[in-house]
Design a protein around this motif. Structure first.
Motif, short mmCIF file in Angstrom:
data_model
loop_
_atom_site.label_atom_id
_atom_site.label_comp_id
_atom_site.label_asym_id
_atom_site.label_seq_id
_atom_site.Cartn_x
_atom_site.Cartn_y
_atom_site.Cartn_z
N MET A 189 15.24 -2.35 -5.46
CA MET A 189 13.90 -2.80 -5.36
C MET A 189 13.02 -2.05 -4.37
N ILE A 190 11.80 -1.78 -4.83
CA ILE A 190 10.93 -1.13 -3.98
C ILE A 190 10.07 -2.05 -2.99
N THR A 191 9.98 -1.53 -1.70
CA THR A 191 9.19 -2.40 -0.79
C THR A 191 8.08 -1.30 -0.27
N LEU A 192 6.95 -2.16 -0.42
CA LEU A 192 5.55 -1.69 0.00
C LEU A 192 5.08 -2.14 1.22
N TYR A 193 5.07 -1.32 2.50
CA TYR A 193 4.51 -1.83 3.73
C TYR A 193 2.94 -1.23 3.76
N VAL A 194 2.06 -2.25 3.98
CA VAL A 194 0.78 -2.06 4.08
C VAL A 194 0.25 -2.94 5.14
N SER A 195 -1.33 -2.59 5.24
CA SER A 195 -2.30 -3.39 6.04
C SER A 195 -3.23 -3.46 5.20
N PRO A 196 -4.02 -4.59 5.76
CA PRO A 196 -5.09 -5.15 4.84
C PRO A 196 -6.24 -4.35 4.56
N SER A 197 -6.75 -3.58 5.67
CA SER A 197 -8.01 -2.83 5.20
C SER A 197 -7.50 -1.36 4.84
N CYS A 198 -6.35 -1.07 4.33
CA CYS A 198 -5.93 0.37 3.97
C CYS A 198 -6.17 0.65 2.51
N THR A 199 -7.20 1.49 2.09
CA THR A 199 -7.40 2.03 0.88
C THR A 199 -6.10 2.52 0.15
N SER A 200 -5.27 3.55 0.86
CA SER A 200 -4.23 4.03 0.63
C SER A 200 -3.33 3.05 0.22
N CYS A 201 -3.44 1.93 0.71
CA CYS A 201 -2.29 0.89 0.38
C CYS A 201 -2.79 0.39 -0.78
N ARG A 202 -3.94 -0.13 -1.14
CA ARG A 202 -4.41 -0.66 -2.34
C ARG A 202 -4.26 0.34 -3.49
N LYS A 203 -4.41 1.43 -3.32
CA LYS A 203 -4.16 2.54 -4.48
C LYS A 203 -2.39 2.35 -4.78
N ALA A 204 -1.76 2.37 -3.88
CA ALA A 204 -0.28 2.23 -4.21
C ALA A 204 -0.04 1.07 -4.50
N LYS A 205 -0.41 -0.25 -4.15
CA LYS A 205 -0.09 -1.23 -4.87
C LYS A 205 -0.75 -1.34 -6.50
N ALA A 206 -1.86 -0.82 -6.50
CA ALA A 206 -2.27 -0.80 -7.84
C ALA A 206 -1.52 -0.05 -8.88
N TRP A 207 -1.10 1.05 -8.40
CA TRP A 207 -0.14 2.27 -9.03
C TRP A 207 1.07 1.50 -9.35
N LEU A 208 1.72 0.70 -8.69
CA LEU A 208 2.98 0.07 -8.78
C LEU A 208 2.81 -1.03 -9.79
N GLU A 209 1.81 -1.93 -9.73
CA GLU A 209 1.42 -2.91 -10.72
C GLU A 209 0.97 -2.17 -12.06
N GLU A 210 0.30 -1.15 -12.08
CA GLU A 210 0.19 -0.44 -13.44
C GLU A 210 1.51 0.05 -14.23
N GLN A 211 2.30 0.51 -13.25
CA GLN A 211 3.60 0.94 -13.87
C GLN A 211 4.65 -0.18 -14.09
N ASP A 212 4.02 -1.32 -13.76
CA ASP A 212 4.94 -2.67 -14.05
C ASP A 212 6.26 -2.57 -13.26
N LEU A 213 6.21 -1.91 -12.04
CA LEU A 213 7.26 -1.72 -11.26
C LEU A 213 7.42 -2.90 -10.25
N PRO A 214 8.43 -3.46 -10.16
CA PRO A 214 8.71 -4.82 -9.18
C PRO A 214 8.69 -4.29 -7.79
N PHE A 215 8.28 -4.78 -6.87
CA PHE A 215 8.23 -4.62 -5.41
C PHE A 215 7.81 -5.71 -4.65
N ASN A 216 8.42 -5.55 -3.17
CA ASN A 216 8.08 -6.53 -2.23
C ASN A 216 7.07 -5.98 -1.48
#
Length: 136
Positions: free
Chosen positions: A1-28
């Motif tokens: 399982m992929i773990t994604l560590y983020v902070s709320p105001s981080c643009t790169s974090c939003r990009k990473a999350k969107a990419w994982l969702e687009e690829q339909d990869l499950p992550f925490n």
């Protein structure tokens, strides 16, 4: 399982999350400001780095700029305490699974989290396209 560590105001974090969702990869997803990284999580991340703590530190952050200590002088335990107490010192996003790690968002490198089968199909498509282009 992929773990994604983020902070709320981080643009790169939003990009990473969107990419994982687009690829339909499950992550925490874990917000490191609401749930600071544990010492064990930091140790796990560091065990996957090539250059150790220097990969993990956000040198451009306000937290780093105002540090009153030299990070190089800290023991591992002191460093773990510092990361736990000041999560803004940590570069984000951090994407990891049991074998791979990416710190920061990089459009090419994040592809390593795709299952091997998908990467093989994409590579075969690239080779097919190159062959078509060469024959034209």
């Amino acid at each position: 399982m992929i773990t994604l560590y983020v902070s709320p105001s981080c643009t790169s974090c939003r990009k990473a999350k969107a990419w994982l969702e687009e690829q339909d990869l499950p992550f925490n997803e874990k917000n490191i400001f609401h749930e600071p990284l544990t010492k064990n999580e930091i140790k796990q991340i560091l065990s996957l780095t090539e250059e150790g703590t220097s990969e993990l530190i956000s040198y451009r952050s306000q937290a780093y700029q105002t540090l009153s200590v030299d990070i190089e002088d800290l023991s591992m335990n002191e460093l773990l305490e510092l990361f736990t107490a000041q999560p803004s010192l940590i570069r984000r996003p951090i994407i990891l699974d049991d074998r791979r790690l990416q710190i920061g968002y990089n459009e090419e490198e994040i592809r390593c989290f795709l299952p091997r089968k998908i990467r093989e199909i994409e590579l075969a498509e690239i080779h097919r396209q190159l062959a078509v282009d060469d024959s034209a």
